[in-house]
Structure formats: C-alpha cells, structure tokens
Design a protein around this motif. Structure first.
Motif, short mmCIF file in Angstrom:
data_model
loop_
_atom_site.label_atom_id
_atom_site.label_comp_id
_atom_site.label_asym_id
_atom_site.label_seq_id
_atom_site.Cartn_x
_atom_site.Cartn_y
_atom_site.Cartn_z
N LYS A 52 0.63 -10.53 -9.49
CA LYS A 52 0.86 -9.42 -10.42
C LYS A 52 1.12 -8.12 -9.63
O LYS A 52 2.03 -7.36 -9.92
CB LYS A 52 -0.38 -9.27 -11.32
N LEU A 53 0.31 -7.91 -8.58
CA LEU A 53 0.49 -6.71 -7.75
C LEU A 53 1.85 -6.73 -7.03
O LEU A 53 2.50 -5.71 -6.87
CB LEU A 53 -0.63 -6.60 -6.72
N VAL A 54 2.27 -7.93 -6.60
CA VAL A 54 3.57 -8.06 -5.92
C VAL A 54 4.69 -7.67 -6.88
O VAL A 54 5.60 -6.91 -6.52
CB VAL A 54 3.76 -9.51 -5.39
N GLY A 55 4.59 -8.15 -8.13
CA GLY A 55 5.60 -7.81 -9.14
C GLY A 55 5.68 -6.30 -9.34
O GLY A 55 6.78 -5.71 -9.38
N GLU A 56 4.52 -5.64 -9.42
CA GLU A 56 4.50 -4.18 -9.61
C GLU A 56 5.07 -3.47 -8.39
O GLU A 56 5.77 -2.46 -8.48
CB GLU A 56 3.07 -3.71 -9.87
N SER A 57 4.74 -4.01 -7.22
CA SER A 57 5.18 -3.40 -5.98
C SER A 57 6.71 -3.44 -5.86
O SER A 57 7.35 -2.45 -5.50
CB SER A 57 4.53 -4.16 -4.81
N ILE A 58 7.28 -4.60 -6.19
CA ILE A 58 8.74 -4.73 -6.14
C ILE A 58 9.38 -3.77 -7.14
O ILE A 58 10.41 -3.15 -6.86
CB ILE A 58 9.16 -6.19 -6.43
N LEU A 107 0.84 -1.20 0.00
CA LEU A 107 0.00 0.00 0.00
C LEU A 107 0.88 1.26 0.00
O LEU A 107 0.60 2.23 -0.69
CB LEU A 107 -0.86 -0.04 1.27
N LYS A 108 1.95 1.20 0.77
CA LYS A 108 2.91 2.32 0.79
C LYS A 108 3.51 2.52 -0.61
O LYS A 108 3.57 3.66 -1.10
CB LYS A 108 4.01 2.02 1.81
N HIS A 109 3.90 1.42 -1.25
CA HIS A 109 4.45 1.55 -2.61
C HIS A 109 3.41 2.14 -3.56
O HIS A 109 3.74 2.90 -4.46
CB HIS A 109 4.93 0.19 -3.13
N GLY A 110 2.13 1.80 -3.33
CA GLY A 110 1.06 2.40 -4.16
C GLY A 110 1.00 3.90 -3.94
O GLY A 110 0.95 4.68 -4.90
N VAL A 142 -7.79 5.45 4.25
CA VAL A 142 -8.07 5.24 5.68
C VAL A 142 -9.15 4.16 5.84
O VAL A 142 -9.06 3.30 6.71
CB VAL A 142 -8.48 6.57 6.35
N ARG A 143 -10.18 4.20 4.93
CA ARG A 143 -11.25 3.20 5.04
C ARG A 143 -10.67 1.80 4.86
O ARG A 143 -10.98 0.88 5.62
CB ARG A 143 -12.33 3.48 3.98
N PHE A 144 -9.79 1.63 3.86
CA PHE A 144 -9.19 0.30 3.61
C PHE A 144 -8.42 -0.17 4.85
O PHE A 144 -8.51 -1.32 5.28
CB PHE A 144 -8.25 0.38 2.39
N ILE A 145 -7.66 0.75 5.43
CA ILE A 145 -6.83 0.38 6.59
C ILE A 145 -7.73 0.05 7.79
O ILE A 145 -7.52 -0.94 8.49
CB ILE A 145 -5.81 1.50 6.91
N LYS A 146 -8.77 0.86 7.99
CA LYS A 146 -9.66 0.63 9.13
C LYS A 146 -10.36 -0.74 9.01
O LYS A 146 -10.43 -1.50 9.97
CB LYS A 146 -10.70 1.75 9.18
N SER A 167 -4.93 2.59 -6.71
CA SER A 167 -6.36 2.32 -6.74
C SER A 167 -6.63 0.80 -6.83
O SER A 167 -7.57 0.29 -6.23
CB SER A 167 -6.95 3.16 -7.86
N GLU A 168 -5.75 0.05 -7.55
CA GLU A 168 -5.90 -1.42 -7.57
C GLU A 168 -5.69 -1.99 -6.17
O GLU A 168 -6.37 -2.92 -5.74
CB GLU A 168 -4.85 -2.04 -8.50
N LEU A 169 -4.73 -1.40 -5.46
CA LEU A 169 -4.40 -1.93 -4.11
C LEU A 169 -5.53 -1.69 -3.12
O LEU A 169 -5.89 -2.58 -2.35
CB LEU A 169 -3.10 -1.30 -3.60
N VAL A 170 -6.13 -0.48 -3.14
CA VAL A 170 -7.22 -0.22 -2.17
C VAL A 170 -8.52 -0.91 -2.59
O VAL A 170 -9.45 -1.02 -1.80
CB VAL A 170 -7.47 1.29 -1.89
N GLY A 171 -8.54 -1.42 -3.85
CA GLY A 171 -9.74 -2.14 -4.31
C GLY A 171 -9.59 -3.65 -4.14
O GLY A 171 -10.51 -4.40 -4.44
N PHE A 172 -8.44 -4.12 -3.67
CA PHE A 172 -8.17 -5.57 -3.57
C PHE A 172 -8.95 -6.17 -2.41
O PHE A 172 -9.02 -5.59 -1.32
CB PHE A 172 -6.66 -5.78 -3.39
N ASN A 173 -9.55 -7.34 -2.65
CA ASN A 173 -10.33 -8.00 -1.59
C ASN A 173 -9.41 -8.89 -0.75
O ASN A 173 -8.94 -9.93 -1.20
CB ASN A 173 -11.44 -8.84 -2.25
#
Ligand code: GLY
Length: 353
Positions: A204-210, A175-178, A283-287, A187-193
C-alpha cells in the motif's frame, strides 16, 4: 511525454496478460539479468501468453550498464527477429529497466516496453517517470532518453526474496517521497517497522509512493522545475556515494540518499525553518535503520568537491539544493556555500555518532 500506466498487481498473470495484449505485438522479448533470470523469470515464463517469448539475459549490476551491454541487447533483438511492432518486457531492478528502456527507445527508432521492477528501488523510482539510459565515460546515466514504458507492473511478491539492505535502499526513496508530499504519508513511513516487514502494508505504501512521483513527473516530465524535488537528499547523497566508491567501500544508493537527507533536512531547518521535531523523528529513523556513512572531517573537502561537480549547479562555489520548509513544502533552486556544506557534514557526524 506520454505517461505509463502503473498497475499495482493483484494477480501478476492477469495484469501482465492485459499489459502485453493492450496493443498488438508480433513478438515479445524479455530482458533479464543473471539474478532475475534465476529468481524472477521462472515466475513469468510459465504464463501461456509468453510461451513464444525470447529471453535476453545480461550481466548483473551497474558495471554492465554500458554501451557494450546495450549493443548486445540491440544485436539480440535484431538477430532474433524483432521488428518495430515487437515488445520488450524489462524484468529486473533499475539497471535492467534503465538499459532496457533505452534499448527499446532506440531500436528501430523505438519499440514498446513494459517494466516489471523486481527491487524496491526499481518500483518506487527507476521504472517510473520515463528516465532511461546507460553510464558512459565513467559518468552515471550520461547517455539516455526520456522514454516511458507503456505499463509498469508492481508486484511486491518479488520483494520477499530481496535482501534487507536492498529493501532499505529502496525505502530511502520512499522516505524522500514522504518528505516532499504530505505529513500523513511521511508519518506512516517513519512509523513503519523495517525489522518485521508487513508486506501488505508495504504494498500500500509503495502504491502511494509511486503516486507521489507520478504526480510530480506529470507536472514537469523533463525536469525543468518541480521534478527537481525528486533530487531531495541526492546532492549530498551522490557525493557520499561517489566518495564511498572512490574509497573502495561502495554503499548502496539508498544508504547514501538516506545520509544525504539527514544533511539536507538539517540545512532545510537552518535556512527554511523546517520543524525540529520532524527533523529529529526522520533522523532517528535513518540512524536506527541505516547506520552511519564512514568519513571524517578530513574528507569534507573531497565530499564538497564531488558536490561542486554536480551537473545541477549553476554558480561556481555554490551547490544547488532542493530544500523543504515543512513536509510537502518544496523550494527548488536553493544554494549552499562551502561553509554551509561543512555545517551539514558537522551535523551529520555529531548526530549519527
Ligand atoms: N530519480 C529521480 C527522477 O526520476 O527524476
């Protein structure tokens, strides 16, 4: 500083064989901890090219990230025939890749290492970027070196056996990398279930994050400037982590960072006009996923004291921060006073319930 090759594995056996045979090694050692010895080592020990590899197993978790364990690894390497041409494969979370990376960097003035991170935190943070080290005299990562592994192999198959809390802990760094990269990735990260994990999408998200971390480290490997962006959320986050530890209720690193990001995003909004809608969404995602870190307004002084002891500060009474004025717009070397810090903690308490 050299950079390591990061491989998002399609087939671990093939990818690891390539990494191990990339340069010639006389002997391969595999560093595990008591968990990865049980759950991850069996996956790789059957690969034919590792049939003569020697396993070195150490205790699990941060309490073992110390000089004694490091000396044990050096001793095992020495007594089991490692030379300057040997290779150390670090199979584990951040503790194993940090300590193993430092053991490799220092044994006979440096032998090659390959990292296979087995936790999400290890994949997106610890195993990439060359920071290695151990805790010393009660201080985290006090002794260490910048020493990138030759290769880092990412296989999200290991994450299927990771518990939900540790998955969330690593996800906070994603999320920080996002937040420090671009709106599409954020936006993909805060929309992830996070309740029903889609592992293909996660990979795929891990690859982008790295890739976000690699781009930043390539510009500033020794953290003189822009690499400080990777500290977003960590100034308050480390204070929460130390406070929770001191109170006898330790919390996982990523939970502390997630809470730290709530505070530092709010301060980014106050000082840098970070957009309110993106503050709310994050904040909503984190909460929803991380809940609340336990503290009351009586603890503000202690939390502020932890922030003041941070080695990144330059002036007395002022705490150093990395802030963002928009997703991806980074401002390093910002400061906050005690009143600003108390405002952030007020916001956290009011918003997180
Ligand atoms: N964990 C932050 C960095 O590698 O700089």
């Amino acid at each position: 500083m050299n950079t390591q090759e990061v491989v998002i594995c399609s087939q671990l056996e093939n990818d690891l064989r390539k990494a191990v045979t990339k340069s010639e090694h006389d002997k391969v050692f595999i560093l595990t901890d008591e968990h990865t010895h049980l759950f991850c080592f069996p996956v790789i020990k059957k690969f034919p090219f590792l049939k003569d590899a020697v396993e070195i197993c150490i205790g699990v978790e941060d309490v073992h990230k110390n000089l004694e364990t490091l000396a044990y690894v050096w001793t095992q390497l020495g007594t089991k025939g490692a030379t300057r041409r040997s290779l150390l494969v670090n199979l584990g979370g951040g503790m194993v890749t940090d300590l193993g990376g430092f053991a490799a960097a220092t044994f006979k003035r440096g032998i090659a290492a390959v990292n296979i991170p087995t936790t999400l935190l290890g994949m997106v943070d610890a195993s990439v970027g060359g920071k290695t080290g151990i805790n010393f005299n009660g201080l985290k990562n006090e002794i260490g070196a910048f020493a990138p592994a030759e290769s880092v192999l990412i296989d999200c198959g290991f994450l299927k056996s990771l518990d939900h809390e540790n998955l969330l802990s690593g996800y906070a760094e994603m999320l920080k990398h996002g937040l420090i990269s671009n709106i599409r990735h954020w936006s993909e990260l805060v929309g992830f279930n996070m309740d029903t994990i889609d592992y293909a999408r996660l990979q795929k998200l891990v690859g982008e994050s790295i890739a976000v971390k690699e781009r930043i480290v390539a510009q500033d490997p020794f953290e003189k400037g822009i690499r400080k962006a990777l500290n977003f959320g960590h100034t308050v986050g480390h204070a929460f982590e130390s406070f929770a530890m001191e109170s006898g209720n330790p919390i996982l690193h990523g939970y502390a960072v997630a809470a730290g990001m709530v505070c530092e995003l709010y301060y980014s909004h106050l000082r840098m006009d970070f957009p309110k809608d993106k503050l709310r969404q994050t904040v909503r995602f984190i909460k929803e996923n991380y809940g609340r870190v336990a503290f009351t307004c009586e603890d503000y002084g202690r939390l502020y004291a932890f922030m003041c002891h941070d080695k990144k500060n330059s002036a007395e009474g002022l705490v150093n921060f990395t802030l963002i004025s928009e997703v991806g717009d980074i401002h390093i070397n910002q400061t906050a006073s005690q009143d600003d810090v108390y405002d952030m903690l007020d916001f956290y308490s009011e918003t997180m319930g």
